[in-house]
Design an enzyme around this catalytic site. Structure first.
Site, PDB file in Angstrom:
ATOM      1  N   CYS A  71      -8.774 -34.348  28.589  1.00  0.00           N
ATOM      2  CA  CYS A  71      -9.278 -35.665  28.991  1.00  0.00           C
ATOM      3  C   CYS A  71      -8.196 -36.717  29.222  1.00  0.00           C
ATOM      4  CB  CYS A  71     -10.304 -36.183  27.991  1.00  0.00           C
ATOM      5  SG  CYS A  71      -9.635 -36.652  26.374  1.00  0.00           S
ATOM      6  N   HIS A 110     -11.671 -39.003  22.805  1.00  0.00           N
ATOM      7  CA  HIS A 110     -11.992 -38.741  24.206  1.00  0.00           C
ATOM      8  C   HIS A 110     -11.795 -39.999  25.041  1.00  0.00           C
ATOM      9  CE1 HIS A 110     -13.681 -36.984  27.746  1.00  0.00           C
ATOM     10  NE2 HIS A 110     -14.542 -37.978  27.846  1.00  0.00           N
ATOM     11  N   ASP A 125     -15.572 -40.133  34.441  1.00  0.00           N
ATOM     12  CA  ASP A 125     -14.991 -39.269  33.416  1.00  0.00           C
ATOM     13  C   ASP A 125     -14.794 -37.873  34.018  1.00  0.00           C
ATOM     14  OD1 ASP A 125     -14.233 -37.788  31.253  1.00  0.00           O
ATOM     15  OD2 ASP A 125     -15.972 -38.255  30.014  1.00  0.00           O
TER      16      ASP A 125
END
Length: 271
Positions: A71, A110, A125
């Site tokens: 991420c 995250h 995302d």
């Protein structure tokens, strides 16, 4: 962290030839192309290689070496791209609740993005592994928003937000977060934690994923899974390192490093 990026190299990497403007259609198109072209992968932490977050390191790894990342790598690169196109972007941080109880207290590990597009506030995302968002969501609570795969929605209560996806008819929470912008140091600390903590999944297991417009591909250790909306998952166990490398290359579009430590890790995978 400087935001100058080789935009042409990025567009070649994701195969994008559309128009570029700081609007919602462009945001959707770039996020969708990114998720399909740049795989989520943890080969570096699995092999004990430090995960670097400087933009030049991200460009070299994800754009020029044919690699992917997790991420922090994915969304920091994507944020730099969006800023180069003209979007206003803020980084956020979340507590992952995927496969956890709704009231679980997890670390902030995250990264996601708060993006202004076409005068609206949206979330993007491109780095949530097996449930990566292919597209973007308007920052509107309680509204199911269609994607090429599952519908997603956002819930909000007293300033806390939850990202959810509808999987086989059930709304499942991916993570919870607030809208306070974060500094790069927050990601540096979280990145060090998840890439070096002995109990981290990224240190213990092989985790690879790619999200296209019609399917989700995942590899956990030796188990390769293809998921399509409305169909049963297709699973099979990969036999040996040669088959693992072939699947990483052909299905995940990953240029697999050729080094002894990775070979040892792949050979030792359970399954």
């Amino acid at each position: 962290m400087p935001d100058a990026i080789d935009l042409d190299a990025y567009l070649r990497r994701i195969g994008y030839r559309g128009t570029l403007a700081p609007d919602l259609p462009t945001l959707h198109a770039l996020a969708t192309a990114h998720a399909a072209a740049i795989p989520f992968e943890n080969l570096d932490p699995l092999c004990g290689v430090p995960v670097r977050l400087e933009l030049d390191a991200l460009e070299r790894k994800l754009l020029h070496e044919g690699r992917g990342g997790y991420c922090f790598e994915q969304n920091l690169l994507f944020a730099a791209v969006l800023r180069a196109v003209g979007f206003t972007v803020r980084g956020l941080i979340a507590r992952v609740l995927w496969n956890q109880p709704e009231d679980a207290v997890t670390a902030q590990t995250h990264m996601l993005l708060d993006v202004e597009a076409s005068g609206e506030r949206c979330l993007a995302d491109v780095g949530f592994g097996s449930m990566t968002l292919a597209g973007a969501l308007r920052l509107q609570p309680g509204v199911a928003q269609a994607t090429a795969l599952e519908p997603f929605r956002l819930l909000e209560h007293e300033g806390e937000w939850r990202m959810q996806a509808c999987v086989r008819g059930d709304w499942l929470t991916l993570y919870r977060f607030d809208l306070a912008p974060r500094e790069i140091v927050d990601y540096v600390v979280a990145n060090h934690y998840v890439s070096t903590w002995p109990a981290s999944i990224f240190v213990q297991q092989l985790v690879v994923a790619r999200t296209t417009c019609d399917r989700r591909l995942t590899l956990r250790d030796r188990e390769f899974t293809v998921r399509r909306v409305g169909a049963e998952p297709e699973r099979r166990s990969l036999r040996d390192t040669a088959e693992i490398r072939r699947v990483l290359h052909e299905e995940f579009l990953l240029r697999v490093p050729d080094n002894a430590e990775l070979e040892r890790k792949l050979a030792a995978l359970p399954g």
